[in-house]
Design a protein around this motif. Sequence first.
Motif, PDB file in Angstrom:
ATOM      1  N   VAL A   1      -4.052  11.277   0.099  1.00 41.33           N
ATOM      2  CA  VAL A   1      -3.301  12.321   0.805  1.00 41.33           C
ATOM      3  C   VAL A   1      -2.704  11.744   2.097  1.00 41.33           C
ATOM      4  N   ALA A   2      -3.485  10.927   2.782  1.00 41.41           N
ATOM      5  CA  ALA A   2      -2.969  10.297   4.009  1.00 41.41           C
ATOM      6  C   ALA A   2      -1.743   9.431   3.702  1.00 41.41           C
ATOM      7  N   PHE A   3      -1.814   8.648   2.630  1.00 43.19           N
ATOM      8  CA  PHE A   3      -0.682   7.771   2.302  1.00 43.19           C
ATOM      9  C   PHE A   3       0.539   8.571   1.847  1.00 43.19           C
ATOM     10  N   ARG A   4       0.328   9.598   1.054  1.00 45.22           N
ATOM     11  CA  ARG A   4       1.486  10.407   0.610  1.00 45.22           C
ATOM     12  C   ARG A   4       2.123  11.114   1.802  1.00 45.22           C
ATOM     13  N   THR A   5       1.297  11.606   2.702  1.00 48.96           N
ATOM     14  CA  THR A   5       1.824  12.254   3.913  1.00 48.96           C
ATOM     15  C   THR A   5       2.638  11.246   4.727  1.00 48.96           C
ATOM     16  N   ALA A   6       2.095  10.045   4.849  1.00 52.58           N
ATOM     17  CA  ALA A   6       2.754   9.021   5.663  1.00 52.58           C
ATOM     18  C   ALA A   6       4.099   8.612   5.064  1.00 52.58           C
TER      19      ALA A   6
END
Length: 488
Positions: free
Chosen positions: A198-203
Motif C-alpha cells: 500500500v505504501a508503494f502504490r500510494t507513493a
Amino acid sequence: MKIVAVEKGKSLVATTSPPLPRRLLVAATVAAVGAFSALMVMPDANAAASTLGAAAAQSGRYFGTAVAASRLGDSTYSTIAGREFNMITAENEMKPDATQPQRGQFTFSSGDQIYNWATQRGLQVRGHTLAWHAQQPGWMQNLGGSSLRQAMIDHINGVMAHYKGKLAAWDVVNEAFNEDGSRRNSNLQGTGNDWIEVAFRTARAADPSTKLCYNDYNIENWSYGKTQGVYNMIRDFKSRGVPIDCVGLQTHFTGGSSLPGNFQTTLQNFAALGVDVALTEVDVTNASTSQYAGLTQACLNVPRCIGITVWGVRDSDSWRASENPLLFDRSGAKKAAYTSVLNALNGAGPTPSSPAPSGSSNPGGAGRIVGAQSGRCIDVPSASQTNGTRVQLYDCNGQTNQAWTLTSSRQLTVYGSRCLDAAGSGNGAAVQIYACNGQANQQWNVNANGTITGVQSGRCLDVWGTGNGQQVQIYDCNGQANQRFSLS
Ligand code: G3I
C-alpha cells in the motif's frame, strides 16, 4: 586529455574548448605532425577523476553522503560534502518525526535546507524515509489499525507532494524485516501485512517521477535469513506488479558486521528481479580499506548497482563515531579508505552502469526516441550527416534521420556511422551527431525512469520546449518530463 591525429580533409570538432596551455600544446603538436594530418582534441575518458562523485560518474553512477542540516554551517564539512559527493541524503530531516511533528501539520524547513543546499550545487537528492517503525512522531506512535494505515497514506502523500518531481529516489519503506526474514512486529505491521505494498502504490501515485526503494540493513549476506525475506518480498512485488524500482542495501559494516564474501551475489540476485540496487548508508568499522574497496568493486561489477552513499562525511559526524567508520578523519583529511574507494571507482573506467530497462531499449534494432513531454522525436535536421549537426525535436515521421540504434557499447547511432555526441559535459552543452569514436561523450545510459544520461557528464538529455525545432542539450537531471524519453 587525448590528442588524436585524423586525416586532413575530414571535418573537425573540438568537443571541449581547451584552456590556453592546452591550445599551445595543440599548436606545437600540429606543427610536428605536418601537412598530412590535423588534430581532434577530446577529453580522455580514462583520465583518473579526483573526487568520488566525478569518479563514480565515469560509469554512470553516483557517490553520495548523508548530510545533517545542523552541520551545514561548518565550512570544513560543507566544503568536503559539496566537493566530493553528487548525491545527498538527509540524515534525519525528511523522516516522519521531522516532516509531520503534529498530525496534519507538515514542516519541511530542515529538509528543504538540505535540498536547497544540494541542488544549488548541482547535487541530486535521495529522500529518506516515508514509512518506518522508528522516528515516528509521538502522535503516530500511539495510532494503530485503520487510523494508522490512513495516517501512513496521508504522510506519504503530504511529503511526496512537497518534493514532487525533485528527488532521484525515495526510501518508501525502511527496515520492515526481522533478522530471520519474517516481518518486524511494528505498529505499521499491525495494520495488515499489505502495508508495504500500500505504501508503494500510494507513493507511485503521489510522484511517478521518482524511483521507489525498499531500504534495509543486514541484507548484504545472500545466505542470511533477512536477505531472503526481503528478496522474496521484492520477487512477489515484481510478479504482481506492485510498483517498486530499487532496493537500498544500507551496508552498515559497523557494530560487528563486515563485508560478506557473497555481497556481489546478493546485488546481482536483487538486480535480476528487475530493480536497481544501491548501497545507501555505508560505514565500516575503522574504515577497513579492503572492505571499502571490496564493497565498491561489488557495486561496480553489477550493472544495475546505480550508486553508493556513505552515512556521513567525517568520522566525527557518524552515528557510530567511536568506530571511525567514514572516509574523512575528524580534521577533514582523506583517509586511506578514501583512496581505496577512489581508485576502485577510477578503475571502472567508462563502462556504463544501468542496463536499458526492458521494453524501452532496442539493442541492435533502430527505433525512435520520443520525448515524454512533447511526444516529438529526436531528429537530425534535414537528414544531415555532417559532423556537429545539432539534433532537435520534430514530429515523428519514421524517416532514417529519426531512427536510432542503441548498441551494446551504449552508443546511439543513426545512419549506421554517426553517433549521438555531447559537445561538452557542462549544463547546456549541445547534443549533436558525430562520427562514432568510442569516447565516453558518445555513450549513453538509458535509464528505467526514462532519462538518458551521458556517461561522460552524468547529465540528462534535456529540451527546454516542446515544439518542432527545439534543440537538445544535456543538463543536470531534475526528474522533469522534458528529460524523459522512450525508445520505441
Ligand atoms: O537533535 C536532537 C538533539 O536536540 C538532542 O539533544 C539529542 C539528544 O539525544 O538528540 C538529537 O536527535 C538525535 C538525532 O539523531 C540527531 O542527532 C536523536 O536523538 C537520534 O536518535 C538520531 O539518531 C539518528 C538515527 O537514525 C535515529 O534512528 C541518526 O542521527 C541517524 O544517523 C540514524 O540513521 C539511520 C537511518 O535513518 C536508517 N538506517 C540506520 C541509520 C543508523 O541508525
